[in-house]
Write a protein that holds these residues in place. Structure first.
Motif, short mmCIF file in Angstrom:
data_model
loop_
_atom_site.label_atom_id
_atom_site.label_comp_id
_atom_site.label_asym_id
_atom_site.label_seq_id
_atom_site.Cartn_x
_atom_site.Cartn_y
_atom_site.Cartn_z
N MET A 135 5.59 -16.44 1.77
CA MET A 135 5.55 -15.24 0.92
C MET A 135 6.09 -13.68 0.79
O MET A 135 5.01 -13.04 1.70
CB MET A 135 4.89 -15.79 -0.02
CG MET A 135 5.23 -15.05 -2.11
SD MET A 135 6.45 -15.29 -2.73
CE MET A 135 6.33 -16.83 -2.92
N GLU A 136 7.09 -13.23 0.13
CA GLU A 136 7.15 -11.57 0.02
C GLU A 136 6.29 -10.53 -0.50
O GLU A 136 6.21 -11.16 -1.23
CB GLU A 136 8.20 -11.32 0.33
CG GLU A 136 9.56 -11.90 0.20
CD GLU A 136 11.20 -11.75 0.22
OE1 GLU A 136 10.91 -10.82 -0.99
OE2 GLU A 136 12.16 -11.74 0.02
N GLU A 137 5.49 -10.03 0.56
CA GLU A 137 4.73 -8.64 -0.04
C GLU A 137 5.07 -8.50 -1.23
O GLU A 137 4.33 -7.75 -2.12
CB GLU A 137 4.38 -7.46 0.74
CG GLU A 137 3.44 -8.50 2.45
CD GLU A 137 2.01 -8.60 1.57
OE1 GLU A 137 1.24 -8.12 0.75
OE2 GLU A 137 1.99 -10.01 2.25
N LYS A 138 6.47 -8.04 -1.88
CA LYS A 138 7.18 -7.89 -3.31
C LYS A 138 6.69 -7.64 -4.55
O LYS A 138 5.88 -7.71 -5.12
CB LYS A 138 8.31 -7.12 -2.92
CG LYS A 138 8.96 -6.78 -3.75
CD LYS A 138 10.90 -6.69 -3.53
CE LYS A 138 11.10 -6.97 -5.23
NZ LYS A 138 12.96 -6.37 -4.48
N THR A 139 6.62 -9.43 -3.71
CA THR A 139 6.23 -10.37 -5.10
C THR A 139 4.67 -10.54 -5.31
O THR A 139 4.51 -10.48 -6.48
CB THR A 139 6.73 -12.35 -4.74
OG1 THR A 139 8.44 -12.14 -3.84
CG2 THR A 139 6.44 -13.44 -5.69
N ILE A 140 4.37 -10.54 -4.61
CA ILE A 140 3.04 -10.32 -4.22
C ILE A 140 2.03 -9.37 -5.23
O ILE A 140 1.05 -9.44 -6.18
CB ILE A 140 2.07 -10.80 -3.22
CG1 ILE A 140 2.42 -12.14 -2.77
CG2 ILE A 140 0.57 -10.32 -3.64
CD1 ILE A 140 1.66 -12.49 -1.21
N LYS A 141 2.99 -7.72 -5.16
CA LYS A 141 3.07 -6.63 -5.07
C LYS A 141 2.67 -7.09 -6.21
O LYS A 141 2.37 -6.22 -7.79
CB LYS A 141 3.55 -5.74 -4.75
CG LYS A 141 3.52 -3.95 -5.21
CD LYS A 141 3.81 -3.13 -4.04
CE LYS A 141 3.52 -1.99 -4.61
NZ LYS A 141 4.56 -0.95 -5.50
N ILE A 142 4.43 -6.99 -6.67
CA ILE A 142 4.40 -6.82 -8.45
C ILE A 142 4.32 -8.02 -9.28
O ILE A 142 3.60 -8.18 -10.87
CB ILE A 142 6.08 -7.46 -8.88
CG1 ILE A 142 7.06 -6.71 -7.26
CG2 ILE A 142 7.13 -7.33 -9.83
CD1 ILE A 142 8.81 -6.82 -7.68
N MET A 143 3.41 -9.33 -8.77
CA MET A 143 2.87 -9.66 -9.94
C MET A 143 1.37 -9.64 -9.47
O MET A 143 0.69 -9.74 -10.87
CB MET A 143 1.99 -11.36 -9.04
CG MET A 143 3.91 -12.01 -8.84
SD MET A 143 3.87 -13.74 -8.39
CE MET A 143 2.41 -15.28 -9.02
N LYS A 144 0.68 -8.60 -9.07
CA LYS A 144 -0.95 -7.64 -9.12
C LYS A 144 -0.60 -7.39 -10.19
O LYS A 144 -1.13 -6.89 -11.15
CB LYS A 144 -1.34 -7.50 -8.20
CG LYS A 144 -1.63 -8.19 -6.88
CD LYS A 144 -1.98 -7.04 -6.26
CE LYS A 144 -2.76 -8.04 -5.02
NZ LYS A 144 -3.06 -7.74 -3.18
N GLU A 145 0.71 -6.39 -9.99
CA GLU A 145 1.48 -5.10 -11.29
C GLU A 145 0.89 -5.85 -13.00
O GLU A 145 0.71 -4.93 -13.78
CB GLU A 145 2.12 -4.28 -10.51
CG GLU A 145 2.62 -3.32 -9.70
CD GLU A 145 3.61 -2.94 -8.87
OE1 GLU A 145 4.43 -3.59 -9.35
OE2 GLU A 145 3.73 -2.16 -8.29
N ALA A 146 1.84 -6.70 -12.63
CA ALA A 146 1.79 -7.35 -14.12
C ALA A 146 1.15 -7.01 -15.00
O ALA A 146 0.41 -8.16 -15.89
CB ALA A 146 3.35 -8.81 -13.83
N ALA A 147 -0.14 -8.39 -13.81
CA ALA A 147 -1.02 -9.13 -14.36
C ALA A 147 -2.28 -7.36 -14.66
O ALA A 147 -2.75 -7.43 -15.24
CB ALA A 147 -2.45 -9.76 -13.16
N ARG A 148 -2.08 -6.55 -13.81
CA ARG A 148 -3.20 -5.64 -13.85
C ARG A 148 -2.15 -4.88 -15.67
O ARG A 148 -3.03 -4.31 -16.16
CB ARG A 148 -2.72 -4.55 -13.02
CG ARG A 148 -3.88 -4.68 -11.83
CD ARG A 148 -3.78 -4.28 -10.65
NE ARG A 148 -4.55 -4.51 -9.31
CZ ARG A 148 -4.52 -4.18 -8.41
NH1 ARG A 148 -2.72 -3.64 -8.30
NH2 ARG A 148 -5.44 -4.46 -7.65
N ALA A 149 -1.38 -4.58 -15.53
CA ALA A 149 -0.74 -3.90 -16.69
C ALA A 149 -0.50 -5.16 -18.12
O ALA A 149 -1.12 -4.81 -19.10
CB ALA A 149 1.38 -4.57 -16.25
N GLY A 150 -0.98 -6.16 -18.06
CA GLY A 150 -1.38 -7.48 -19.11
C GLY A 150 -3.07 -7.00 -19.38
O GLY A 150 -3.50 -7.21 -20.61
N GLY A 151 -3.96 -7.06 -17.51
CA GLY A 151 -4.60 -6.13 -18.48
C GLY A 151 -5.28 -5.05 -19.02
O GLY A 151 -6.16 -5.14 -19.89
#
Length: 258
Positions: free
Chosen positions: A1-17
């Motif tokens: 899995m691309e690091e870009k995908t993981i990075k964006i998913m983390k950013e999204a979860a943190r934005a929700g947080g």
């Protein structure tokens, strides 16, 4: 899995947080859903909006299944599973035992999951066949074997009959663990299991977004996950036991099948 995908998913979860923290402690309208205990607030919806905006912007062709919205079917083999505020009851009561959870599935397989605890700035993530991590450091389940020293969590659907919940929980208590708990934030429970803080979680038919992110996190941290009868688990099976894989697991199976 691309690091870009993981990075964006983390950013999204943190934005929700960030939205969860923004509204924590405030007086919010309760918007009913299926039962008295099942409701949403502005915090749930604003968290979801932030997450969906980021994910759909980066991956416009992917499907999105999020707790507070209709299924967005783009005809893709990839689907984001989102719980924008796991633990809404706790949040509403001012109890900071909540999380934001996001997973990416391809067909029937979970590829990546992210669980974010906004109040302690803890971001867990897992990659299929790549391990589980907390703030970038690898985590694994513990190997505690004594039931009387273990902690077991229980989670179920809002629609689970009261007598069934009582029966399940009593079977767990009858094992005489150090602690049996039901804290209404399944993704947080999974994070505790994956990081070696507790020994098992028992699930009785929660919703998909309640367990898909956490299942991968626990599995990649070394957890044993089976159906209640001990048979092999499937990704979308919602009645299962996840444990540290010691003899505790068999004892839970035996207790639940009395």
């Amino acid at each position: 899995m691309e690091e870009k995908t993981i990075k964006i998913m983390k950013e999204a979860a943190r934005a929700g947080g960030g939205m969860v923290k923004k509204y924590f402690g405030g007086i919010l309208e309760v918007i009913p859903k299926t039962t008295a205990a099942d409701f949403k607030t502005k915090a749930d919806m604003e968290s979801e909006r932030e997450i969906v905006t980021l994910l759909s912007g980066a991956f416009p062709e992917y499907n999105i299944l999020s707790e507070e919205s209709d299924y967005r079917d783009n005809g893709s083999g990839y689907t984001f599973i989102i719980d924008p505020l796991d633990g809404t009851n706790n949040f509403f009561l001012g109890v900071p035992y909540v999380s934001v959870a996001v997973a990416l599935m391809k067909d029937e397989e979970t590829l990546v999951s992210v669980i974010h605890d906004p109040f302690h700035d803890l971001t867990y993530h897992a990659v299929k066949n790549g391990g589980s991590f907390l703030n970038g450091s690898k985590i694994v389940v513990n190997k505690l074997e004594d039931v009387d020293q273990c902690t077991i969590s229980y989670a179920c659907s809002y629609n689970t009959a009261h007598n069934k919940k009582r029966e399940d929980y009593s079977h767990i208590v009858d094992l005489h663990p150090k602690r049996a708990m039901s804290l209404w934030s399944p993704s947080r429970d999974f994070a505790l299991l994956a990081s070696g803080k507790i020994e098992a979680v028992v699930f009785n038919n929660p919703e998909l977004y309640d367990y898909i992110p956490g299942k991968l996190l626990a599995a990649e941290a070394g957890a044993l996950i089976t159906k209640w009868d001990g048979e092999k688990d499937q990704c979308k099976n919602s009645e299962f036991i996840a444990s540290n894989g010691t003899g505790i697991h068999a004892k839970i199976i035996q207790a639940l099948n009395k």
